[in-house]
Design a protein around this motif. Structure first.
Motif, PDB file in Angstrom:
ATOM      1  N   ALA A   1       0.864  -1.060  -0.031  1.00  0.00           N
ATOM      2  CA  ALA A   1      -0.129  -0.078  -0.082  1.00  0.00           C
ATOM      3  C   ALA A   1       0.772   1.354   0.002  1.00  0.00           C
ATOM      4  O   ALA A   1       1.796   1.200   0.594  1.00  0.00           O
ATOM      5  CB  ALA A   1      -0.912   0.034   1.297  1.00  0.00           C
ATOM      6  N   VAL A   2       0.430   2.181  -0.538  1.00  0.00           N
ATOM      7  CA  VAL A   2       1.111   3.455  -0.948  1.00  0.00           C
ATOM      8  C   VAL A   2       0.462   4.490   0.087  1.00  0.00           C
ATOM      9  O   VAL A   2      -0.816   4.762   0.025  1.00  0.00           O
ATOM     10  CB  VAL A   2       1.044   4.115  -2.329  1.00  0.00           C
ATOM     11  CG1 VAL A   2       2.000   5.667  -2.201  1.00  0.00           C
ATOM     12  CG2 VAL A   2       1.723   3.141  -3.458  1.00  0.00           C
ATOM     13  N   VAL A   3       1.143   4.717   1.217  1.00  0.00           N
ATOM     14  CA  VAL A   3       0.583   5.250   2.379  1.00  0.00           C
ATOM     15  C   VAL A   3       1.347   6.762   2.810  1.00  0.00           C
ATOM     16  O   VAL A   3       0.735   7.562   3.552  1.00  0.00           O
ATOM     17  CB  VAL A   3       0.395   4.533   3.486  1.00  0.00           C
ATOM     18  CG1 VAL A   3      -0.492   3.226   3.329  1.00  0.00           C
ATOM     19  CG2 VAL A   3       1.927   4.014   4.061  1.00  0.00           C
ATOM     20  N   ASP A   4       2.422   6.810   2.221  1.00  0.00           N
ATOM     21  CA  ASP A   4       3.334   8.165   2.408  1.00  0.00           C
ATOM     22  C   ASP A   4       3.023   9.144   1.537  1.00  0.00           C
ATOM     23  O   ASP A   4       3.541   8.651   0.419  1.00  0.00           O
ATOM     24  CB  ASP A   4       4.941   7.781   2.696  1.00  0.00           C
ATOM     25  CG  ASP A   4       5.602   9.013   3.150  1.00  0.00           C
ATOM     26  OD1 ASP A   4       5.160  10.127   3.039  1.00  0.00           O
ATOM     27  OD2 ASP A   4       6.829   8.858   3.333  1.00  0.00           O
ATOM     28  N   PRO A   5       2.248  10.099   1.458  1.00  0.00           N
ATOM     29  CA  PRO A   5       2.240  11.179   0.592  1.00  0.00           C
ATOM     30  C   PRO A   5       3.466  11.922   0.035  1.00  0.00           C
ATOM     31  O   PRO A   5       3.494  11.988  -1.392  1.00  0.00           O
ATOM     32  CB  PRO A   5       1.369  12.140   1.123  1.00  0.00           C
ATOM     33  CG  PRO A   5       1.122  12.267   2.621  1.00  0.00           C
ATOM     34  CD  PRO A   5       1.709  10.780   2.921  1.00  0.00           C
ATOM     35  N   ARG A   6       4.476  12.156   0.647  1.00  0.00           N
ATOM     36  CA  ARG A   6       5.772  12.604   0.231  1.00  0.00           C
ATOM     37  C   ARG A   6       6.375  11.450  -0.597  1.00  0.00           C
ATOM     38  O   ARG A   6       6.920  12.144  -1.804  1.00  0.00           O
ATOM     39  CB  ARG A   6       6.482  12.953   1.370  1.00  0.00           C
ATOM     40  CG  ARG A   6       7.917  13.798   0.899  1.00  0.00           C
ATOM     41  CD  ARG A   6       8.642  14.368   1.901  1.00  0.00           C
ATOM     42  NE  ARG A   6       7.596  15.532   2.685  1.00  0.00           N
ATOM     43  CZ  ARG A   6       7.409  16.921   1.894  1.00  0.00           C
ATOM     44  NH1 ARG A   6       8.283  17.155   0.982  1.00  0.00           N
ATOM     45  NH2 ARG A   6       6.909  17.568   2.491  1.00  0.00           N
ATOM     46  N   ARG A   7       6.519  10.291  -0.228  1.00  0.00           N
ATOM     47  CA  ARG A   7       6.872   9.303  -1.278  1.00  0.00           C
ATOM     48  C   ARG A   7       6.096   9.019  -2.411  1.00  0.00           C
ATOM     49  O   ARG A   7       6.740   8.914  -3.446  1.00  0.00           O
ATOM     50  CB  ARG A   7       7.115   8.124  -0.593  1.00  0.00           C
ATOM     51  CG  ARG A   7       7.695   6.853  -1.508  1.00  0.00           C
ATOM     52  CD  ARG A   7       7.715   5.469  -0.607  1.00  0.00           C
ATOM     53  NE  ARG A   7       8.090   4.388  -1.445  1.00  0.00           N
ATOM     54  CZ  ARG A   7       7.598   3.128  -1.759  1.00  0.00           C
ATOM     55  NH1 ARG A   7       6.456   2.936  -1.153  1.00  0.00           N
ATOM     56  NH2 ARG A   7       8.218   2.493  -2.466  1.00  0.00           N
ATOM     57  N   ALA A   8       5.055   9.290  -2.427  1.00  0.00           N
ATOM     58  CA  ALA A   8       3.938   9.280  -3.441  1.00  0.00           C
ATOM     59  C   ALA A   8       4.166  10.077  -4.591  1.00  0.00           C
ATOM     60  O   ALA A   8       4.240   9.923  -5.792  1.00  0.00           O
ATOM     61  CB  ALA A   8       2.399   9.089  -3.168  1.00  0.00           C
TER      62      ALA A   8
ATOM     63  N   LEU B   1      -0.809  17.719  -0.065  1.00  0.00           N
ATOM     64  CA  LEU B   1      -2.451  17.215   0.425  1.00  0.00           C
ATOM     65  C   LEU B   1      -2.329  15.735  -0.032  1.00  0.00           C
ATOM     66  O   LEU B   1      -2.230  15.747  -1.413  1.00  0.00           O
ATOM     67  CB  LEU B   1      -3.282  18.416  -0.397  1.00  0.00           C
ATOM     68  CG  LEU B   1      -3.411  19.680   0.111  1.00  0.00           C
ATOM     69  CD1 LEU B   1      -3.826  20.491  -0.957  1.00  0.00           C
ATOM     70  CD2 LEU B   1      -3.858  19.938   1.497  1.00  0.00           C
ATOM     71  N   ASP B   2      -2.837  14.959   0.868  1.00  0.00           N
ATOM     72  CA  ASP B   2      -3.060  13.619   0.597  1.00  0.00           C
ATOM     73  C   ASP B   2      -4.376  13.430   0.265  1.00  0.00           C
ATOM     74  O   ASP B   2      -5.290  13.554   0.798  1.00  0.00           O
ATOM     75  CB  ASP B   2      -2.768  12.857   1.949  1.00  0.00           C
ATOM     76  CG  ASP B   2      -2.823  11.248   1.687  1.00  0.00           C
ATOM     77  OD1 ASP B   2      -3.226  11.103   0.446  1.00  0.00           O
ATOM     78  OD2 ASP B   2      -2.377  10.535   2.592  1.00  0.00           O
ATOM     79  N   GLY B   3      -4.515  13.344  -1.195  1.00  0.00           N
ATOM     80  CA  GLY B   3      -6.065  12.867  -1.600  1.00  0.00           C
ATOM     81  C   GLY B   3      -6.510  11.572  -1.373  1.00  0.00           C
ATOM     82  O   GLY B   3      -7.747  11.316  -1.760  1.00  0.00           O
TER      83      GLY B   3
END
Length: 747
Positions: A137-144, A309-311
């Motif tokens: 699961a992709v959960v870190d917005p900065r990494r994303a 912002l994490d959408g």
């Protein structure tokens, strides 16, 4: 005839500007009001949604056979049963009605069941067998956003919008303050869960009675998924138990309609509280980096900022949220040089979208925290640093847009600072942090005072065709003049029905006014969001009333009375569409453009008592100054400012959806805390009326601005009491608690 109308206006008891009573008020207070969850038909059955327990997984198979084998089950559906398009969405139509080959967040709908009892439907849904292949699961917005090795939640990458703002050049400054800030995921926490009743119709279509914020956009998403023409999907607004943005997106609408069309029976779906947490979008959590440069006396020279912002898993309204955060990201201050980047990203966290003040709330917490740091660095007061940089009429915003209506921010700040502070706590149990639990007797309690300012756009922005439609009919009923107002505007608790009545009374001079149930048989009114309905639907009702009045005046030129004119005409009906002035998209490179129709300001002062040993906070007082342009209903207006302030206080001190590894840990009101009457302090309100010449009656939308500034004001007061930096909201007890040796009693 104009003189007659003026005389009528003077006679009217409940016209514009009066404390007109709500037609639904008594029913709501007594518990007799019918909400969408109260809907009932004798032959209806119940629908339930099966949801994914995983934030990210492939779906290898779905077996609904065990559910269909259970007695009382009428249908069990998967994506293969979607009769039309399999995807929907507010801005991007990429969210599946039911998961196709994968799930992207915990709680994503996978299958539907209809049965003759809600508990039987739940047991049947639990019997469906789904074979998942769980994946990272992709959960870190900065990494994303910034790590090329990060998996993509959707094809095309994880950044769904990047909006820069570039003004001037990157200059140095004698005083520089930097900070990193974080805002947690807040829930709208409305009391009425998602619910509705779908009824199959004789023409092969469906009638849906539902609690929503946006009837026509719901219909325009539902119809393609059902494979039906829009005119065969008819929506009627059912009683709404709060919204705050979460009802802009679809939840159970398509699901109930699918089950109704499949079974030929009315189907009711009502989420329980836990499912509601998974079934709607939330406020975007944010991570922000800011740098402010100023002269030694505190005048801003530049701002550099990054807003992330994490959408979550799907788009929803994230592009608009990013646009608001970018355009309002330096606040209501004159800044000659700006280098700002706002990003919205996909992750496998819960989807995020509209919530009261969206985008502007997150940025406000960061830039106001920075202004307090700058005040300290320059040796001036928090109020003075804001006064020295405040916008006024004629100022330019970060986007280059000129503030072309009154904006008396400096005076608002000075007026608030001049108000007396509350007296020291009396020492009783209710006066102390922790309240009647008597966790403290004041040994480690300190008082703090904090200020904050917020600026919020009103109505839809960036070139959106923002309008509302109203149909007004004047006729005689029982020998007396009566006016019927019909719009598709959703009454979600904000008092819009009352405002429509007041406008009709004012414009037509008729006391007896009825507002018809909102539905899709009249033109669109847009969403009940962005503090826009008094502006655009109020403008549409006003325009339609004016057209009706013009026809009545023409009939009355021969000296007829109003009753005689209506007897002659039988009825007079007009439909009008109202648009606010045009807005324009932000330039994708510079961020420049007149992107907003209207702007509103609110200033808060918070006074808190903090037990620094136990980490407990009591907000002693909130005082607010807000410019509303023109007061349409004083009592309703005060309620909006109180409510917005309460949600801002909640974000400052207690409200957060706890998400770990993409999984929600607290989907209940036992573990997700919201302010109660014991948490809300007395409020002192100062309401200013500086009319906006571009708006009907000069009004300014008032529902959202108080939400912005109350959060950083409370946080600033807690910082003042503790001396701690506190760069994240909500502030938790463990963020505050100090060793006992550092505590002192309030003097």
């Amino acid at each position: 005839m104009v003189s007659d109308v003026q005389t009528w206006r003077q006679r009217l008891e409940w016209g514009v500007g009066a404390n007109a009573p709500r037609p639904d008020g008594t029913l709501k207070v007594t518990g007799e009001f019918a909400y969408s969850s109260d809907l009932y038909l004798a032959d209806m059955i119940w629908g339930v949604t099966l949801r994914s327990p995983h934030p990210s997984a492939w779906i290898r198979s779905v077996d609904v056979g065990p559910a269909l084998a259970m007695p009382g089950v009428f249908a069990a559906l998967t994506h293969e049963d979607v009769p039309g398009e399999k995807f929907y969405g507010l801005e991007l139509r990429h969210q599946p009605v039911l998961a196709v080959d994968q799930v992207r967040y915990q709680g994503e709908p996978v299958a539907l069941v209809a049965a003759d009892h809600p508990e039987r439907a739940r047991r049947a849904a639990g019997a469906i067998v789904v074979d998942y292949e769980v994946r990272e699961a992709v959960v870190d917005p900065r990494r994303a956003a910034f790590d090329p090795s990060c998996p993509s939640v959707h094809e095309g990458g994880n950044v769904l919008r990047h909006q820069p703002v570039r003004v001037g050049s990157d200059l140095g400054a004698p005083v520089v303050v930097t900070g990193e800030y974080e805002v947690g995921m807040q829930d709208q926490a409305f009391l009425g869960p998602e619910s509705g009743l779908a009824v199959p119709a004789e023409d092969g279509g469906v009638d849906l009675f539902v609690a929503t914020q946006w009837l026509h956009v719901d219909r325009d998403q539902i119809a393609p998924c059902l494979g039906l023409e829009p005119e065969r999907v008819r929506l009627t607004l059912a009683g709404v138990g709060g919204a705050f943005g979460a009802r802009e997106d679809l939840s159970m609408q398509v699901h109930a309609c699918m089950l109704a069309l499949r079974t030929g029976r009315p189907v009711k779906i009502v989420y329980n509280r836990e499912e509601s947490f998974f079934g709607h979008v939330h406020r975007h959590p944010a991570r922000m980096r800011y740098e402010h440069g100023a002269t030694e006396d505190g005048r801003l020279l530049y701002v550099r900022a990054e807003i992330l912002l994490d959408g979550g898993a799907y788009c929803s309204s994230s592009p608009a949220v990013v646009g608001n955060a970018a355009s309002l990201g330096v606040g209501p201050y004159e800044v000659p040089n700006i280098h700002l980047d706002a990003y919205g990203v996909y992750t496998n966290n819960p989807p995020c979208g509209a919530m009261r003040g969206f985008g502007a709330v997150q940025a406000c917490y960061a830039y106001e925290s920075q202004m307090d740091r700058l005040a300290e660095a320059c040796g001036v007061s928090p109020v003075e640093i804001r006064v020295r940089n405040a916008v006024s009429q004629g100022s330019k915003l970060a986007t280059g847009q000129v503030v072309d209506s009154p904006a008396p921010l400096a005076g608002m700040l000075r007026g608030l600072a001049a108000q007396p502070l509350p007296a020291a706590s009396g020492g009783g149990p209710l006066d102390m942090p922790g309240g009647v639990a008597q966790t403290t007797r004041g040994e480690g309690v300190r008082r703090g005072v904090g200020y904050a300012v917020g600026i919020k756009n009103i109505c839809f922005s960036e070139g959106f065709d923002d309008y509302s439609t109203a149909r007004v009919r004047a006729e005689l009923l029982g020998g007396e003049p009566h006016v019927l107002v019909h719009t598709a505007a959703a009454e979600v608790g904000q008092g819009l029905v009352t405002i429509q009545e007041q406008i009709a009374r004012t414009e037509l001079g008729v006391d007896r006014v009825t507002v018809a149930q909102a539905d899709t048989t009249v033109g669109s009114a847009g969403s009940s969001s962005a503090s826009r309905q008094s502006y655009v639907t109020g403008g549409a009702v006003k325009a339609a009333c004016e057209a009706v009045r013009a026809r009545l005046d023409a009939l009355r030129e021969g000296g007829l009375s109003l009753v005689e004119a209506l007897e002659l005409a039988g009825a007079v009906e007009e439909t009008r569409r109202y648009r606010h002035r045009p807005t324009f998209p932000m330039d994708p490179v510079t961020g420049q453009g007149d992107s907003h129709a209207q702007l509103a300001l609110c200033v808060h002062r918070a006074v808190v008592d903090v037990d620094v040993e136990l980490g407990l906070v009591k907000v002693v007082e909130l005082a607010a100054v807000q410019d509303v342009g023109r007061v349409l209903n004083p009592l309703a207006l005060e309620g909006q400012i109180h409510g917005g302030s309460a949600q801002g206080l909640g974000l400052a001190l207690m409200e957060e959806i706890q998400v770990t590894g993409g999984r929600v840990l607290n989907p209940s009101f036992t573990d997700y805390l919201i302010p109660t009457i014991l948490d809300m302090p007395p409020m002192r309100l100062t309401i200013l009326e500086n009319p906006d010449p571009h708006a009907p009656y000069g009004l300014r939308g008032a529902g959202e601005p108080s939400t912005l500034s109350s959060t950083p004001a409370v946080a600033a007061a807690v910082r003042a009491a503790t001396g701690l930096p506190l760069t994240r909201v909500p502030i938790r007890p463990h963020d505050i608690a100090l060793p006992p040796s550092t505590s002192r009693r309030i003097s």
